[in-house]
Write a protein that holds these residues in place. Structure first.
Motif, PDB file in Angstrom:
ATOM      1  N   GLN A  58      22.244  -5.341 -10.120  1.00  0.00           N
ATOM      2  CA  GLN A  58      20.856  -4.872 -10.075  1.00  0.00           C
ATOM      3  C   GLN A  58      20.638  -3.621 -10.915  1.00  0.00           C
ATOM      4  O   GLN A  58      19.501  -3.167 -11.055  1.00  0.00           O
ATOM      5  CB  GLN A  58      20.445  -4.588  -8.627  1.00  0.00           C
ATOM      6  N   ARG A  89       7.005  -0.901 -10.168  1.00  0.00           N
ATOM      7  CA  ARG A  89       7.060  -1.559  -8.857  1.00  0.00           C
ATOM      8  C   ARG A  89       8.280  -2.462  -8.731  1.00  0.00           C
ATOM      9  O   ARG A  89       8.590  -2.928  -7.641  1.00  0.00           O
ATOM     10  CB  ARG A  89       5.782  -2.394  -8.645  1.00  0.00           C
ATOM     11  N   THR A  90       8.957  -2.710  -9.830  1.00  0.00           N
ATOM     12  CA  THR A  90      10.125  -3.595  -9.785  1.00  0.00           C
ATOM     13  C   THR A  90      11.434  -2.827  -9.609  1.00  0.00           C
ATOM     14  O   THR A  90      12.448  -3.410  -9.235  1.00  0.00           O
ATOM     15  CB  THR A  90      10.229  -4.437 -11.068  1.00  0.00           C
ATOM     16  N   ALA A  92      13.605   0.149  -7.723  1.00  0.00           N
ATOM     17  CA  ALA A  92      13.640   0.938  -6.494  1.00  0.00           C
ATOM     18  C   ALA A  92      13.979   2.391  -6.763  1.00  0.00           C
ATOM     19  O   ALA A  92      13.694   3.264  -5.960  1.00  0.00           O
ATOM     20  CB  ALA A  92      14.650   0.344  -5.511  1.00  0.00           C
ATOM     21  N   ARG A 225      17.587   0.759 -10.599  1.00  0.00           N
ATOM     22  CA  ARG A 225      18.064  -0.327  -9.737  1.00  0.00           C
ATOM     23  C   ARG A 225      16.882  -1.225  -9.396  1.00  0.00           C
ATOM     24  O   ARG A 225      15.872  -0.751  -8.873  1.00  0.00           O
ATOM     25  CB  ARG A 225      18.687   0.247  -8.459  1.00  0.00           C
ATOM     26  N   ARG A 227      14.568  -3.697  -7.431  1.00  0.00           N
ATOM     27  CA  ARG A 227      14.337  -3.886  -6.005  1.00  0.00           C
ATOM     28  C   ARG A 227      14.907  -5.228  -5.539  1.00  0.00           C
ATOM     29  O   ARG A 227      15.054  -6.163  -6.320  1.00  0.00           O
ATOM     30  CB  ARG A 227      12.844  -3.831  -5.696  1.00  0.00           C
ATOM     31  N   GLN A 228      15.230  -5.278  -4.258  1.00  0.00           N
ATOM     32  CA  GLN A 228      15.764  -6.507  -3.682  1.00  0.00           C
ATOM     33  C   GLN A 228      14.784  -7.650  -3.906  1.00  0.00           C
ATOM     34  O   GLN A 228      13.591  -7.535  -3.609  1.00  0.00           O
ATOM     35  CB  GLN A 228      16.009  -6.311  -2.180  1.00  0.00           C
TER      36      GLN A 228
END
Length: 248
Positions: A58, A89-90, A92, A225, A227-228
């Motif tokens: 990630q 927004r993508t 983290a 990183r 986001r999940q």
């Protein structure tokens, strides 16, 4: 071009040493918020590095790119890095990184060290925890905060003999007292073989008001990183959108 070649050589050397590690795709992502020149999105998977960090797949490396510039890239300014944190927004988390060379006092003799200057979320983004002491916290990079540092595992062992009581010790760097707050576990030399790490406020160049406020002073790299649940394609799409220059 020279920097890319160095990165490639480093990556292949690290891969030979650690073939079993999960490979993280390091991206070239184009970002354009607040840029007053025509910077466009370059979204390519340029490098594969074995990274034994939490969910290493990630982790992404963000870079500017210009049309017809080829592999050459442009670093980021401090205000731009703040923009990306607010608008993405993508991702983290985003962390700053650049390397400086300083003289560290406090051992048997003065020692020239390679210093990784990072944002306070350095350990959080990489998904690591110090083996001794603590990680950086947001208060560490506030203007006027007491200077602190983290020792790499290699430097701690070679320079301080693996002293378990090193946390809390006061050293000197850049004419200021600086306190050891932690020791990192053994890690790959990513992105460089830094001896110690300091928060942004501890670097006299990074904390200079002209650098803090200047969009034309591009001296930092950005790592993030995803986001999940976010895919590589989604991250690329967002970066491409952010990279579009404003309509005239």
């Amino acid at each position: 071009m020279k920097e890319l070649i160095q990165d490639l050589r480093f990556s292949f050397r690290l891969f030979r040493k650690s073939p079993g590690f999960t490979a993280a795709v390091v991206l070239t992502l184009g970002l354009g918020i607040g840029v007053n020149v025509a910077i466009f999105s370059v979204v390519d998977s340029v490098l594969v590095r074995p990274l034994p960090f939490r969910d290493g797949h990630q982790l992404v490396h963000l870079r500017y790119g210009k049309p017809n510039l080829g592999p050459d890239t442009i670093r980021f300014s401090v205000p731009e890095s703040h923009d990306y944190r607010r608008h993405s927004r993508t991702l983290a988390g985003l962390r700053e990184y650049h390397t400086m060379s300083f003289t560290l006092l406090g051992g048997e003799e003065p020692n020239q060290v390679l210093v990784g200057v990072v944002s306070a979320n350095f350990c959080d983004v990489l998904g690591i925890k110090p083996m001794l002491g603590r990680a950086f916290v947001p208060e560490d990079e506030q203007p006027g905060a007491p200077s602190v540092l983290l020792l790499s595992n290699r430097y701690w062992r070679s320079r301080f003999g693996g002293n378990p009581n090193i946390v809390g010790r006061a050293l000197r760097m850049n004419g200021r007292s600086i306190q050891v707050v932690g020791v990192l576990p053994p890690l790959p030399d990513f992105p460089r073989a830094d001896d110690v790490f300091v928060p942004t406020s501890a670097c006299p160049f990074r904390s200079n008001p002209e650098v803090v406020e200047g969009r034309d002073t591009r001296m930092i790299n950005l790592f993030g990183r995803m986001r999940q649940g976010v895919t590589l394609e989604q991250a690329r799409a967002e970066m491409s959108l952010l990279a579009k220059p404003p309509a005239e």
